[in-house]
Design a protein around this motif. Structure first.
Motif, PDB file in Angstrom:
ATOM      1  N   ASP A   1       0.817  -1.223   0.000  1.00  0.00           N
ATOM      2  CA  ASP A   1       0.000   0.000   0.000  1.00  0.00           C
ATOM      3  C   ASP A   1       0.844   1.262   0.000  1.00  0.00           C
ATOM      4  OD1 ASP A   1      -2.468  -1.407   0.056  1.00  0.00           O
ATOM      5  OD2 ASP A   1      -2.236  -1.735   2.209  1.00  0.00           O
ATOM      6  N   ILE A   2       2.121   1.141   0.326  1.00  0.00           N
ATOM      7  CA  ILE A   2       3.017   2.305   0.260  1.00  0.00           C
ATOM      8  C   ILE A   2       4.055   2.127  -0.858  1.00  0.00           C
ATOM      9  CG2 ILE A   2       2.700   2.851   2.697  1.00  0.00           C
ATOM     10  CD1 ILE A   2       5.579   1.784   3.169  1.00  0.00           C
ATOM     11  N   GLY A   3       3.756   1.226  -1.783  1.00  0.00           N
ATOM     12  CA  GLY A   3       4.613   1.072  -2.953  1.00  0.00           C
ATOM     13  C   GLY A   3       5.766   0.113  -2.808  1.00  0.00           C
ATOM     14  N   PHE A   4       5.874  -0.529  -1.637  1.00  0.00           N
ATOM     15  CA  PHE A   4       6.957  -1.510  -1.456  1.00  0.00           C
ATOM     16  C   PHE A   4       6.397  -2.871  -1.858  1.00  0.00           C
ATOM     17  CE2 PHE A   4      10.023  -4.191   0.792  1.00  0.00           C
ATOM     18  CZ  PHE A   4      11.206  -3.531   0.499  1.00  0.00           C
ATOM     19  N   THR A   5       6.515  -3.173  -3.148  1.00  0.00           N
ATOM     20  CA  THR A   5       5.837  -4.332  -3.737  1.00  0.00           C
ATOM     21  C   THR A   5       6.734  -5.560  -3.889  1.00  0.00           C
ATOM     22  OG1 THR A   5       6.356  -3.502  -5.968  1.00  0.00           O
ATOM     23  CG2 THR A   5       4.250  -2.831  -5.004  1.00  0.00           C
ATOM     24  N   LEU A   6       7.968  -5.487  -3.435  1.00  0.00           N
ATOM     25  CA  LEU A   6       8.906  -6.592  -3.615  1.00  0.00           C
ATOM     26  C   LEU A   6       8.567  -7.771  -2.704  1.00  0.00           C
ATOM     27  CD1 LEU A   6      12.222  -4.542  -3.680  1.00  0.00           C
ATOM     28  CD2 LEU A   6      11.111  -5.586  -5.643  1.00  0.00           C
ATOM     29  N   SER A   7       8.638  -8.963  -3.268  1.00  0.00           N
ATOM     30  CA  SER A   7       8.529 -10.159  -2.448  1.00  0.00           C
ATOM     31  C   SER A   7       9.860 -10.350  -1.720  1.00  0.00           C
ATOM     32  CB  SER A   7       8.242 -11.376  -3.333  1.00  0.00           C
ATOM     33  OG  SER A   7       9.354 -11.635  -4.192  1.00  0.00           O
ATOM     34  N   LYS A   8       9.902 -11.264  -0.767  1.00  0.00           N
ATOM     35  CA  LYS A   8      11.161 -11.510  -0.045  1.00  0.00           C
ATOM     36  C   LYS A   8      12.262 -11.934  -1.009  1.00  0.00           C
ATOM     37  CE  LYS A   8       9.197 -12.741   4.454  1.00  0.00           C
ATOM     38  NZ  LYS A   8       9.065 -13.793   5.502  1.00  0.00           N
ATOM     39  N   LYS A   9      11.903 -12.755  -1.980  1.00  0.00           N
ATOM     40  CA  LYS A   9      12.885 -13.232  -2.960  1.00  0.00           C
ATOM     41  C   LYS A   9      13.397 -12.071  -3.814  1.00  0.00           C
ATOM     42  CE  LYS A   9      13.526 -16.898  -6.406  1.00  0.00           C
ATOM     43  NZ  LYS A   9      12.844 -18.034  -7.125  1.00  0.00           N
ATOM     44  N   GLN A  10      12.494 -11.212  -4.263  1.00  0.00           N
ATOM     45  CA  GLN A  10      12.890 -10.068  -5.081  1.00  0.00           C
ATOM     46  C   GLN A  10      13.745  -9.088  -4.272  1.00  0.00           C
ATOM     47  OE1 GLN A  10       8.884  -8.891  -6.168  1.00  0.00           O
ATOM     48  NE2 GLN A  10       9.140  -9.618  -8.265  1.00  0.00           N
TER      49      GLN A  10
ATOM     50  N   THR B   1      10.737   0.651  -6.015  1.00  0.00           N
ATOM     51  CA  THR B   1      11.924  -0.094  -6.461  1.00  0.00           C
ATOM     52  C   THR B   1      12.925   0.789  -7.194  1.00  0.00           C
ATOM     53  OG1 THR B   1      10.500  -2.037  -6.709  1.00  0.00           O
ATOM     54  CG2 THR B   1      12.714  -2.171  -7.633  1.00  0.00           C
ATOM     55  N   ILE B   2      12.465   1.544  -8.192  1.00  0.00           N
ATOM     56  CA  ILE B   2      13.364   2.405  -8.968  1.00  0.00           C
ATOM     57  C   ILE B   2      13.937   3.492  -8.067  1.00  0.00           C
ATOM     58  CG2 ILE B   2      13.545   4.011 -10.893  1.00  0.00           C
ATOM     59  CD1 ILE B   2      13.265   1.089 -11.721  1.00  0.00           C
TER      60      ILE B   2
END
Length: 234
Positions: free
Chosen positions: A79-88, A212-213
């Motif tokens: 919801d705050i743009g931190f969309t990475l999975s643990k693996k990513q 991410t970017i």
């Protein structure tokens, strides 16, 4: 059939204010160590390595506090743009470490095969890592700083302000001010530098809706400070 859009309740405004005022205030207090380095050196510790270790701990605490606020508000990291999975996230961090360590090896190679201009060495910023050990600690600090500052001052701050009916573009500028003072004493003579990056990172976040970017670019900006030592080569 269309899926219902997730409805989020507003982050309590009081908690948003605590983060936007309290976090930079604590960071500024920590930065006061720069004015009295003997507090650390008198007990036999290297100042920069110890100072950055303290900063690392404080950044980790910031991420922890944000996670608790999100949890209690019914929000998720996405919801705050931190969309990475643990693996990513592991892949991203590994990429950062590989790049930064390669840069470190390159710098060490150039320095070991060149003579150093001592006058230029004195003139560069006192926060530029000047030894191998401090450069390694700096890399670790940069890793945590890039993550924490984007999570706190872009993802959390902008979304929390939006949830309290603040215009999304205005929220960029509001979130940028505490981001500037997050840098403590450095914010005094580098105000416009941090202001510009705060606006750039905030705009990127609103356009991309992901961190991410932002994190990757933030890491590169931080690591550029390591390269400053190369200007001392004759």
């Amino acid at each position: 059939m269309m899926q219902n859009k997730k409805v989020l309740k507003a982050i309590p405004f009081s908690k948003t204010i605590v983060v936007l005022i309290g976090f930079p205030a604590i960071s500024t207090l920590i930065s006061l160590l720069l004015l009295n380095r003997s507090l650390i050196t008198n007990i036999g510790f290297d100042f920069l390595s110890t100072f950055w270790s303290i900063i690392i701990g404080w950044y980790l605490l910031q991420i922890y506090f944000i996670s608790k606020i999100l949890q209690k508000s019914g929000w998720e990291w996405t919801d705050i743009g931190f969309t990475l999975s643990k693996k990513q996230l592991i892949y991203l961090i590994t990429g950062y470490l590989l790049f930064s360590c390669t840069l470190l090896v390159f710098i060490e190679f150039l320095l070991s095969n060149s003579s150093i201009d001592t006058e230029k060495l004195k003139s560069i910023s006192s926060l530029t890592p000047k030894t191998t050990s401090t450069r390694f600690i700096f890399i670790l600090m940069g890793l945590v700083a890039g993550l924490a500052e984007e999570i706190v001052y872009r993802g959390f701050a902008i979304r929390a302000l939006e949830s309290n009916k603040v215009n999304k573009w205005l929220s960029i500028f509001i979130a940028t001010i505490p981001f500037i003072f997050q840098h403590g004493l450095k914010s005094i003579n580098q105000f416009w530098w941090f202001f510009a990056w705060g606006v750039v990172f905030g705009t990127l976040f609103l356009l991309l809706k992901k961190l991410t970017i932002n994190i990757a670019i933030h890491w590169l900006v931080i690591l550029s400070a390591m390269v400053a030592i190369l200007q001392t080569i004759k």
